[in-house]
Design an enzyme around this catalytic site. Structure first.
Site, PDB file in Angstrom:
ATOM      1  N   LYS A 184     -26.155   0.584  30.113  1.00  0.00           N
ATOM      2  CA  LYS A 184     -27.724   0.118  29.810  1.00  0.00           C
ATOM      3  C   LYS A 184     -27.658  -1.128  28.829  1.00  0.00           C
ATOM      4  O   LYS A 184     -27.517  -0.918  27.908  1.00  0.00           O
ATOM      5  CB  LYS A 184     -28.452   1.173  29.357  1.00  0.00           C
TER       6      LYS A 184
ATOM      7  N   GLU B 126     -22.489   1.355  16.490  1.00  0.00           N
ATOM      8  CA  GLU B 126     -22.018   0.079  15.921  1.00  0.00           C
ATOM      9  C   GLU B 126     -23.498  -0.434  15.306  1.00  0.00           C
ATOM     10  O   GLU B 126     -24.301  -0.778  16.326  1.00  0.00           O
ATOM     11  CB  GLU B 126     -21.491  -0.973  17.024  1.00  0.00           C
TER      12      GLU B 126
ATOM     13  N   CYS C 152     -24.673  -9.596  13.911  1.00  0.00           N
ATOM     14  CA  CYS C 152     -24.527  -8.187  12.993  1.00  0.00           C
ATOM     15  C   CYS C 152     -23.840  -8.471  11.793  1.00  0.00           C
ATOM     16  O   CYS C 152     -24.077  -7.823  10.709  1.00  0.00           O
ATOM     17  CB  CYS C 152     -23.988  -7.132  13.785  1.00  0.00           C
TER      18      CYS C 152
ATOM     19  N   GLU D 251     -31.704  -5.864   6.561  1.00  0.00           N
ATOM     20  CA  GLU D 251     -31.326  -6.686   7.858  1.00  0.00           C
ATOM     21  C   GLU D 251     -32.400  -7.437   8.379  1.00  0.00           C
ATOM     22  O   GLU D 251     -33.427  -7.048   8.979  1.00  0.00           O
ATOM     23  CB  GLU D 251     -30.558  -6.035   8.916  1.00  0.00           C
TER      24      GLU D 251
HETATM   25  N1  LIG Z   1     -22.249  -3.441  14.709  1.00  0.00           N
HETATM   26  C1  LIG Z   1     -22.114  -4.289  15.645  1.00  0.00           C
HETATM   27  O1  LIG Z   1     -20.941  -4.572  16.099  1.00  0.00           O
HETATM   28  C2  LIG Z   1     -23.445  -4.909  16.169  1.00  0.00           C
HETATM   29  C3  LIG Z   1     -23.134  -6.128  17.112  1.00  0.00           C
HETATM   30  C4  LIG Z   1     -24.262  -6.283  17.650  1.00  0.00           C
HETATM   31  C5  LIG Z   1     -25.713  -5.945  17.306  1.00  0.00           C
HETATM   32  N2  LIG Z   1     -25.576  -5.212  16.369  1.00  0.00           N
HETATM   33  C6  LIG Z   1     -26.999  -4.874  15.760  1.00  0.00           C
HETATM   34  O2  LIG Z   1     -27.849  -4.776  16.973  1.00  0.00           O
HETATM   35  C7  LIG Z   1     -29.368  -4.872  16.273  1.00  0.00           C
HETATM   36  C8  LIG Z   1     -29.997  -6.069  17.318  1.00  0.00           C
HETATM   37  O3  LIG Z   1     -30.013  -5.562  18.704  1.00  0.00           O
HETATM   38  P1  LIG Z   1     -31.115  -4.845  19.371  1.00  0.00           P
HETATM   39  O4  LIG Z   1     -32.677  -5.261  18.620  1.00  0.00           O
HETATM   40  O5  LIG Z   1     -31.150  -5.136  20.699  1.00  0.00           O
HETATM   41  O6  LIG Z   1     -31.056  -3.278  18.940  1.00  0.00           O
HETATM   42  P2  LIG Z   1     -31.974  -1.945  19.576  1.00  0.00           P
HETATM   43  O7  LIG Z   1     -31.377  -0.817  18.533  1.00  0.00           O
HETATM   44  O8  LIG Z   1     -33.518  -2.211  19.546  1.00  0.00           O
HETATM   45  O9  LIG Z   1     -31.437  -1.778  20.894  1.00  0.00           O
HETATM   46  C9  LIG Z   1     -30.238  -1.664  21.363  1.00  0.00           C
HETATM   47  C10 LIG Z   1     -30.231  -0.976  22.872  1.00  0.00           C
HETATM   48  O10 LIG Z   1     -30.615   0.236  22.688  1.00  0.00           O
HETATM   49  C11 LIG Z   1     -31.614   0.740  23.616  1.00  0.00           C
HETATM   50  N3  LIG Z   1     -32.561   1.506  22.901  1.00  0.00           N
HETATM   51  C12 LIG Z   1     -33.690   1.369  22.553  1.00  0.00           C
HETATM   52  N4  LIG Z   1     -34.099   2.565  22.083  1.00  0.00           N
HETATM   53  C13 LIG Z   1     -33.262   3.505  22.536  1.00  0.00           C
HETATM   54  C14 LIG Z   1     -33.475   4.881  22.503  1.00  0.00           C
HETATM   55  N5  LIG Z   1     -34.383   5.613  21.939  1.00  0.00           N
HETATM   56  N6  LIG Z   1     -32.453   5.730  23.107  1.00  0.00           N
HETATM   57  C15 LIG Z   1     -31.389   5.071  23.647  1.00  0.00           C
HETATM   58  N7  LIG Z   1     -31.254   3.720  23.757  1.00  0.00           N
HETATM   59  C16 LIG Z   1     -32.243   2.883  23.134  1.00  0.00           C
HETATM   60  C17 LIG Z   1     -32.371  -0.732  23.929  1.00  0.00           C
HETATM   61  O11 LIG Z   1     -32.974  -0.794  24.944  1.00  0.00           O
HETATM   62  C18 LIG Z   1     -31.109  -1.823  23.849  1.00  0.00           C
HETATM   63  O12 LIG Z   1     -30.475  -1.526  25.038  1.00  0.00           O
HETATM   64  C19 LIG Z   1     -29.055  -5.392  15.006  1.00  0.00           C
HETATM   65  O13 LIG Z   1     -29.327  -4.339  13.989  1.00  0.00           O
HETATM   66  C20 LIG Z   1     -27.601  -5.743  15.019  1.00  0.00           C
HETATM   67  O14 LIG Z   1     -27.032  -5.870  13.606  1.00  0.00           O
HETATM   68  C21 LIG Z   1     -24.584  -4.587  15.862  1.00  0.00           C
HETATM   69  C1  LIG Z   2     -19.751  -8.036  16.841  1.00  0.00           C
HETATM   70  N1  LIG Z   2     -20.323  -9.346  17.108  1.00  0.00           N
HETATM   71  C2  LIG Z   2     -19.724 -10.098  15.535  1.00  0.00           C
HETATM   72  C3  LIG Z   2     -19.578  -9.932  18.224  1.00  0.00           C
HETATM   73  C4  LIG Z   2     -21.554  -9.525  17.085  1.00  0.00           C
HETATM   74  C5  LIG Z   2     -22.505  -9.001  16.240  1.00  0.00           C
HETATM   75  O1  LIG Z   2     -23.626  -9.006  16.309  1.00  0.00           O
END
Ligand SMILES: NC(=O)c1ccc[n+]([C@@H]2O[C@H](COP(=O)([O-])OP(=O)(O)OC[C@H]3O[C@@H](n4cnc5c(N)ncnc54)[C@H](O)[C@@H]3O)[C@@H](O)[C@H]2O)c1
Ligand SMILES: C[N+](C)(C)CC=O
Length: 489
Positions: A174, A249, A283, A384
């Site tokens: 998803k 992640e 991230c 963050e």
């Molecule tokens: N550590 C890493 O490698 C990494 C990489 C990219 C992004 N991120 C993190 O992602 C965040 C930004 O992304 P975002 O705003 O899309 O995050 P988010 O947590 O809002 O959503 C991520 C995904 O989870 C889904 N989701 C939301 N609620 C859910 C639930 N209750 N059950 C299952 N799925 C659910 C969303 O629809 C989406 O597909 C930031 O905190 C960023 O740091 C981390």
């Molecule tokens: C993991 N990375 C660095 C590719 C995306 C983070 O948001």
């Protein structure tokens, strides 16, 4: 553009026929209409993946043949790289150069895991019991739920899809409901390449209705999630339904430590890139700058001088260096942090507002923003923000830099800049983070593991360990001279 889900080998609309409008964050123009699924669709996709796994066709396909299919996906990504990059820029607003770099990376991720697919032949271990053979093998886990965010839509999907398939699992993915374009496109490749029915499934829609069942279902064996910390916690709870394996992640608040003996121009340039790349929506963004006190004023002056010239604009335009934020809601969240920073007593030395340029008024733009006078107890330093906002603190000693850098609930990434390599290596060894860069910021590649310490999550993507995440470990013991045990006389 109409975007459908892919369940059990067929393109399908949402069961309830609901749709969602997908917009370009540069100008809010409509770029697609996507199926907006519901729990019913997630349940269908899980059932298809469950049946496909239990039938065993994909799991029992020789590993080299599975690897070949994964390699073909990489070839398709390479062949269609420009089209995919354009879709990613349309969906996220990131510059086309960034999207092109993502696509090159994504192809490499498929090639890397394709190559790894048939490399682990198990291990014979020296059994302490006479007349026995003891071996350890890795097997696929089963049905995997893959849930991805909006900032690197296809890249984060590839980091999960490639190892999950190479290891012989079936899956339901998803993507974020606001950026589904490239994940849908890659399913066209899956369809063309041909996987057994039900091995690869795609559901579209929001987290509450479509994502939650993927974490809760007792028919799922593993959930791999990339996204925010609060969603991660919800997923952890939901996954307890059947004690499924989890990989999380999550976010970061990543320190970038600049010593006075660093190469000045390199450190300034890298500090700029560390935080303002992709408008800070990374991230691992270096959003927390720690500068040795003696260098502070000179460093800030140079940084502000460079940052004020960052060209905001349409990601497709030549010369654009940074696109918009992803949505109105997200920009409002980042703006609320700017207000908090001011209330907390930090000083805005650059930005802090939306750009005046009339050409940017329909997009979710925000100027690169720099706060000085920050301290570790401020929310803008601890939480963050995920936008183009940099906080700057100072330190006097190496120990103080380490303590301040580690003073966070997160542990995703960090960097240290110094020409004293022994000192830099020492600091790297003390940082409680999954990735530490020395005299650089941001590099990641398929061969090296990626993941967080502390509340940045657990589990690793990429590298050899990234494949192992999608396997179970089995010990098989064989008695080569079976005899009665005689324990009970
Ligand atoms: N550590 C890493 O490698 C990494 C990489 C990219 C992004 N991120 C993190 O992602 C965040 C930004 O992304 P975002 O705003 O899309 O995050 P988010 O947590 O809002 O959503 C991520 C995904 O989870 C889904 N989701 C939301 N609620 C859910 C639930 N209750 N059950 C299952 N799925 C659910 C969303 O629809 C989406 O597909 C930031 O905190 C960023 O740091 C981390
Ligand atoms: C993991 N990375 C660095 C590719 C995306 C983070 O948001």
């Amino acid at each position: 553009m109409q975007l459908s889900m892919y369940i059990n080998g067929a393109w399908v609309e949402a069961s309830n026929h609901a749709t969602r409008t997908i917009i370009n964050p540069f100008d809010q123009s409509q770029v697609a209409t996507a199926a907006e699924g519901s729990k019913m669709d997630s349940d269908k996709a899980i059932a298809a993946a469950r049946k496909a796994f239990d039938d065993g066709e994909w799991a029992n396909t020789p590993a080299n043949e599975r690897g070949e299919k994964v390699r073909l996906i990489g070839e398709k990504v390479k062949e269609h790289a420009e089209e995919l990059a354009r879709l990613e820029t349309l969906d996220t607003g990131k510059t086309i150069e960034e999207s092109r770099a993502d696509m090159a990376d994504i192809a490499n991720v498929f090639f890397y895991f394709a190559g790894l697919a048939d490399k682990d032949g198990g291990e014979l271990i020296p059994s302490p019991i006479p007349n026995s053979i003891s071996k350890v093998v890795r097997e696929p886990i089963g049905v995997c739920s893959l849930i991805t965010p909006w900032n690197y839509p296809l890249l984060q999907a590839a980091w999960k899809l490639a190892p999950a398939l190479a290891a012989g699992n079936t899956l339901v993915i998803k993507p974020s409901e606001i950026t589904p374009l490239t994940t849908v496109k890659i399913f066209e490749f899956f369809d063309e390449i041909g996987f057994p029915k039900g091995v690869v499934n795609l559901v579209l829609g929001n987290g509450k209705d479509v994502g939650a069942p993927l974490a809760e279902s007792t028919d799922v064996d593993l959930v791999s999630f990339t996204g925010g910390i609060e969603t991660g916690k919800t997923i952890m709870q939901a996954a307890s339904s059947n004690v499924k394996k989890i990989a999380l992640e999550l976010g970061g608040k990543n320190p970038n430590i600049i010593f006075a003996d660093s190469d000045f121009d390199t450190a300034v340039d890298q500090a700029l890139n560390a935080v303002f790349f992709h408008a800070g929506q990374v991230c691992s963004a270096g959003s927390r700058l720690l500068v040795e006190a003696s260098l502070h004023d000179k460093f800030v002056t140079a940084l502000v001088e460079r940052a004020k010239n960052i060209k905001l604009g349409n990601g497709f335009d030549e010369g654009t260096q940074s696109g918009p934020l992803i949505s109105a809601e997200h920009r409002a969240k980042v703006e609320s942090y700017i207000a908090i920073g001011k209330q907390e007593g930090a000083t805005v030395v650059l930005g802090g507002k939306r750009p005046d340029d009339p050409a940017l008024q329909d997009g979710f733009f925000l100027e690169p923003t720099i706060f000085t006078g920050c301290t570790n107890d401020m929310r803008i330093v601890q939480e963050e923000i995920f936008g183009p906002v940099l906080t700057i603190e100072t330190f006097e000693t190496t120990e103080e830099a380490i303590v301040k850098a580690n003073d966070t609930i997160y542990g995703l990434a960090g960097a240290v800049f110094s020409t004293n390599i022994e000192k830099a290596e020492f600091v790297a060894s003390r940082l409680r983070m999954g990735t530490v860069w020395i005299n650089d910021f941001h590099p990641y590649f398929a061969q090296a593991p990626w993941g967080g310490y502390k509340q940045s999550g657990f589990g690793r993507e990429l590298g050899k360990i990234g494949l192992e995440e999608y396997t179970e470990v089995k010990h098989i013991f064989r008695n080569t001279n079976p005899q009665p045990v005689g324990w009970f006389g």
